[in-house]
Design a protein around this motif. Structure first.
Motif, PDB file in Angstrom:
ATOM      1  N   CYS A 233      34.634  19.608  31.880  1.00 41.79           N
ATOM      2  CA  CYS A 233      33.990  19.070  30.702  1.00 41.79           C
ATOM      3  C   CYS A 233      32.657  19.780  30.499  1.00 41.79           C
ATOM      4  CB  CYS A 233      33.756  17.570  30.845  1.00 41.79           C
ATOM      5  SG  CYS A 233      35.260  16.595  30.899  1.00 41.79           S
ATOM      6  N   MET A 234      32.311  19.970  29.262  1.00 43.83           N
ATOM      7  CA  MET A 234      31.027  20.564  28.906  1.00 43.83           C
ATOM      8  C   MET A 234      30.443  19.797  27.743  1.00 43.83           C
ATOM      9  SD  MET A 234      31.576  24.692  29.171  1.00 43.83           S
ATOM     10  CE  MET A 234      29.837  24.946  28.770  1.00 43.83           C
ATOM     11  N   GLY A 235      29.141  19.839  27.646  1.00 42.42           N
ATOM     12  CA  GLY A 235      28.516  19.168  26.526  1.00 42.42           C
ATOM     13  C   GLY A 235      27.011  19.220  26.603  1.00 42.42           C
ATOM     14  N   TRP A 236      26.401  18.285  25.898  1.00 50.23           N
ATOM     15  CA  TRP A 236      24.968  18.311  25.669  1.00 50.23           C
ATOM     16  C   TRP A 236      24.328  16.981  25.971  1.00 50.23           C
ATOM     17  CZ3 TRP A 236      22.848  22.926  24.215  1.00 50.23           C
ATOM     18  CH2 TRP A 236      23.748  23.907  23.787  1.00 50.23           C
ATOM     19  N   PHE A 237      23.168  17.047  26.596  1.00 48.98           N
ATOM     20  CA  PHE A 237      22.241  15.942  26.732  1.00 48.98           C
ATOM     21  C   PHE A 237      20.953  16.338  26.037  1.00 48.98           C
ATOM     22  CE2 PHE A 237      25.299  15.169  29.971  1.00 48.98           C
ATOM     23  CZ  PHE A 237      25.276  13.813  30.254  1.00 48.98           C
ATOM     24  N   ARG A 238      20.119  15.355  25.780  1.00 46.01           N
ATOM     25  CA  ARG A 238      18.820  15.657  25.212  1.00 46.01           C
ATOM     26  C   ARG A 238      17.766  14.766  25.846  1.00 46.01           C
ATOM     27  NH1 ARG A 238      19.800  13.455  19.002  1.00 46.01           N
ATOM     28  NH2 ARG A 238      19.772  11.206  19.480  1.00 46.01           N
ATOM     29  N   GLU A 239      16.548  15.262  25.829  1.00 48.91           N
ATOM     30  CA  GLU A 239      15.432  14.543  26.409  1.00 48.91           C
ATOM     31  C   GLU A 239      14.226  14.696  25.500  1.00 48.91           C
ATOM     32  OE1 GLU A 239      12.873  14.438  30.577  1.00 48.91           O
ATOM     33  OE2 GLU A 239      14.904  15.238  30.543  1.00 48.91           O
ATOM     34  N   ALA A 240      13.758  13.582  24.983  1.00 49.57           N
ATOM     35  CA  ALA A 240      12.581  13.548  24.136  1.00 49.57           C
ATOM     36  C   ALA A 240      11.410  12.990  24.930  1.00 49.57           C
ATOM     37  CB  ALA A 240      12.837  12.698  22.899  1.00 49.57           C
TER      38      ALA A 240
ATOM     39  N   ARG B 292      16.792  11.277  29.822  1.00 51.48           N
ATOM     40  CA  ARG B 292      17.816  12.193  29.359  1.00 51.48           C
ATOM     41  C   ARG B 292      19.052  11.400  28.941  1.00 51.48           C
ATOM     42  NH1 ARG B 292      18.521  17.766  32.541  1.00 51.48           N
ATOM     43  NH2 ARG B 292      16.274  17.598  32.067  1.00 51.48           N
ATOM     44  N   GLU B 293      19.522  11.638  27.732  1.00 48.09           N
ATOM     45  CA  GLU B 293      20.630  10.869  27.188  1.00 48.09           C
ATOM     46  C   GLU B 293      21.758  11.784  26.740  1.00 48.09           C
ATOM     47  OE1 GLU B 293      19.399   8.683  23.742  1.00 48.09           O
ATOM     48  OE2 GLU B 293      18.590  10.444  22.723  1.00 48.09           O
ATOM     49  N   GLY B 294      22.961  11.295  26.880  1.00 45.61           N
ATOM     50  CA  GLY B 294      24.115  12.048  26.443  1.00 45.61           C
ATOM     51  C   GLY B 294      24.181  12.146  24.941  1.00 45.61           C
ATOM     52  N   VAL B 295      24.547  13.308  24.448  1.00 45.89           N
ATOM     53  CA  VAL B 295      24.688  13.555  23.022  1.00 45.89           C
ATOM     54  C   VAL B 295      26.157  13.723  22.650  1.00 45.89           C
ATOM     55  CG1 VAL B 295      24.104  15.067  21.100  1.00 45.89           C
ATOM     56  CG2 VAL B 295      22.412  14.606  22.893  1.00 45.89           C
ATOM     57  N   ALA B 296      26.812  14.684  23.266  1.00 46.92           N
ATOM     58  CA  ALA B 296      28.208  14.952  22.982  1.00 46.92           C
ATOM     59  C   ALA B 296      28.818  15.728  24.125  1.00 46.92           C
ATOM     60  CB  ALA B 296      28.359  15.738  21.677  1.00 46.92           C
ATOM     61  N   GLY B 297      30.075  15.466  24.399  1.00 41.36           N
ATOM     62  CA  GLY B 297      30.785  16.183  25.431  1.00 41.36           C
ATOM     63  C   GLY B 297      32.221  16.423  25.025  1.00 41.36           C
TER      64      GLY B 297
ATOM     65  N   TRP C   2      30.020  10.799  29.506  1.00 43.37           N
ATOM     66  CA  TRP C   2      28.982  11.754  29.129  1.00 43.37           C
ATOM     67  C   TRP C   2      27.685  11.092  28.702  1.00 43.37           C
ATOM     68  CZ3 TRP C   2      30.002  16.182  31.077  1.00 43.37           C
ATOM     69  CH2 TRP C   2      29.201  17.275  30.781  1.00 43.37           C
ATOM     70  N   ASN C   3      27.673   9.788  28.616  1.00 49.39           N
ATOM     71  CA  ASN C   3      26.433   9.082  28.328  1.00 49.39           C
ATOM     72  C   ASN C   3      25.506   9.009  29.527  1.00 49.39           C
ATOM     73  OD1 ASN C   3      28.272   7.337  29.660  1.00 49.39           O
ATOM     74  ND2 ASN C   3      27.217   5.535  28.877  1.00 49.39           N
ATOM     75  N   ASN C   4      25.974   9.387  30.701  1.00 51.84           N
ATOM     76  CA  ASN C   4      25.225   9.212  31.940  1.00 51.84           C
ATOM     77  C   ASN C   4      24.939  10.560  32.584  1.00 51.84           C
ATOM     78  OD1 ASN C   4      24.083   8.362  34.316  1.00 51.84           O
ATOM     79  ND2 ASN C   4      25.953   7.403  35.110  1.00 51.84           N
ATOM     80  N   PRO C   5      23.681  10.968  32.661  1.00 53.70           N
ATOM     81  CA  PRO C   5      23.359  12.250  33.291  1.00 53.70           C
ATOM     82  C   PRO C   5      23.328  12.215  34.809  1.00 53.70           C
ATOM     83  CG  PRO C   5      21.346  11.207  32.562  1.00 53.70           C
ATOM     84  CD  PRO C   5      22.476  10.320  32.110  1.00 53.70           C
ATOM     85  N   ASP C   6      23.324  11.032  35.402  1.00 49.50           N
ATOM     86  CA  ASP C   6      23.200  10.932  36.848  1.00 49.50           C
ATOM     87  C   ASP C   6      24.361  11.624  37.540  1.00 49.50           C
ATOM     88  OD1 ASP C   6      21.900   7.499  36.863  1.00 49.50           O
ATOM     89  OD2 ASP C   6      20.961   9.411  36.366  1.00 49.50           O
ATOM     90  N   GLY C   7      24.031  12.455  38.504  1.00 47.95           N
ATOM     91  CA  GLY C   7      25.032  13.150  39.282  1.00 47.95           C
ATOM     92  C   GLY C   7      25.411  14.519  38.770  1.00 47.95           C
ATOM     93  N   ILE C   8      25.032  14.857  37.561  1.00 50.46           N
ATOM     94  CA  ILE C   8      25.327  16.190  37.038  1.00 50.46           C
ATOM     95  C   ILE C   8      24.363  17.190  37.671  1.00 50.46           C
ATOM     96  CG2 ILE C   8      25.343  17.642  34.989  1.00 50.46           C
ATOM     97  CD1 ILE C   8      26.205  15.226  33.379  1.00 50.46           C
TER      98      ILE C   8
ATOM     99  N   ALA D 258      39.498  16.000  24.326  1.00 54.14           N
ATOM    100  CA  ALA D 258      38.852  14.694  24.322  1.00 54.14           C
ATOM    101  C   ALA D 258      37.350  14.872  24.173  1.00 54.14           C
ATOM    102  CB  ALA D 258      39.165  13.938  25.603  1.00 54.14           C
ATOM    103  N   THR D 259      36.735  14.004  23.390  1.00 58.07           N
ATOM    104  CA  THR D 259      35.320  14.142  23.082  1.00 58.07           C
ATOM    105  C   THR D 259      34.567  12.839  23.286  1.00 58.07           C
ATOM    106  OG1 THR D 259      35.698  13.663  20.736  1.00 58.07           O
ATOM    107  CG2 THR D 259      35.705  15.985  21.409  1.00 58.07           C
ATOM    108  N   TYR D 260      33.272  12.987  23.436  1.00 58.75           N
ATOM    109  CA  TYR D 260      32.347  11.869  23.480  1.00 58.75           C
ATOM    110  C   TYR D 260      31.198  12.166  22.534  1.00 58.75           C
ATOM    111  CZ  TYR D 260      28.381   9.067  24.931  1.00 58.75           C
ATOM    112  OH  TYR D 260      27.287   8.244  24.934  1.00 58.75           O
TER     113      TYR D 260
END
Length: 125
Positions: free
Chosen positions: A33-40, A45-50, A106-112, A57-59
């Motif tokens: 799986c690949m995708g994007w997180f963002r951090e403001a 850091r929050e999941g954006v899309a995966g 993909w909403n969870n960055p923990d462990g990546i 399959a997408t998130y």
């Protein structure tokens, strides 16, 4: 190890569009799986899309549904995030990531552990 390279960030006005790309190397692209997180600033850091690169399959985060579209260019080992109707609250550093997890997580960055260096997206009012 996996290597990720983001591009496409920049500055736009509200309602504008940007296209982010993340090229990968060092592993079998279709098995992750690949995708994007963002951090403001001031936010975690929050999941954006995966996306599952071999199955489609997408998130999407609720905040971007209907505005962002994630896709895969398997020939180029690249994941693309098309961002339309951008809002100031989309302003953040966007990070590409890969993981073996279910894309629904993909909403969870923990462990990546496989992250790109980030690309800045700034949306002005």
């Amino acid at each position: 190890r996996v290597r990720l390279e983001e591009s496409g960030g920049g500055s736009v006005q509200t309602g504008g569009s940007l296209t982010l790309s993340c090229g990968s190397s060092g592993y079998s692209f279709s098995r992750f799986c690949m995708g994007w997180f963002r951090e403001a600033p001031g936010k975690g850091r929050e999941g954006v899309a995966g996306i599952f690169t071999n199955g489609g399959a997408t998130y999407y985060a609720d905040s971007v549904k209907g505005r962002f579209t994630i896709s895969v260019d398997n020939g180029a080992n690249t994941v693309i995030l098309q961002m339309n109707s951008l809002k100031p609250e989309d302003t953040a550093m966007y990070y590409c990531a890969t993981d073996r997890r279910n894309v629904g997580a993909w909403n969870n960055p923990d462990g990546i552990v496989n992250w790109g260096q980030g690309t800045q997206v700034t949306v002005s009012s």
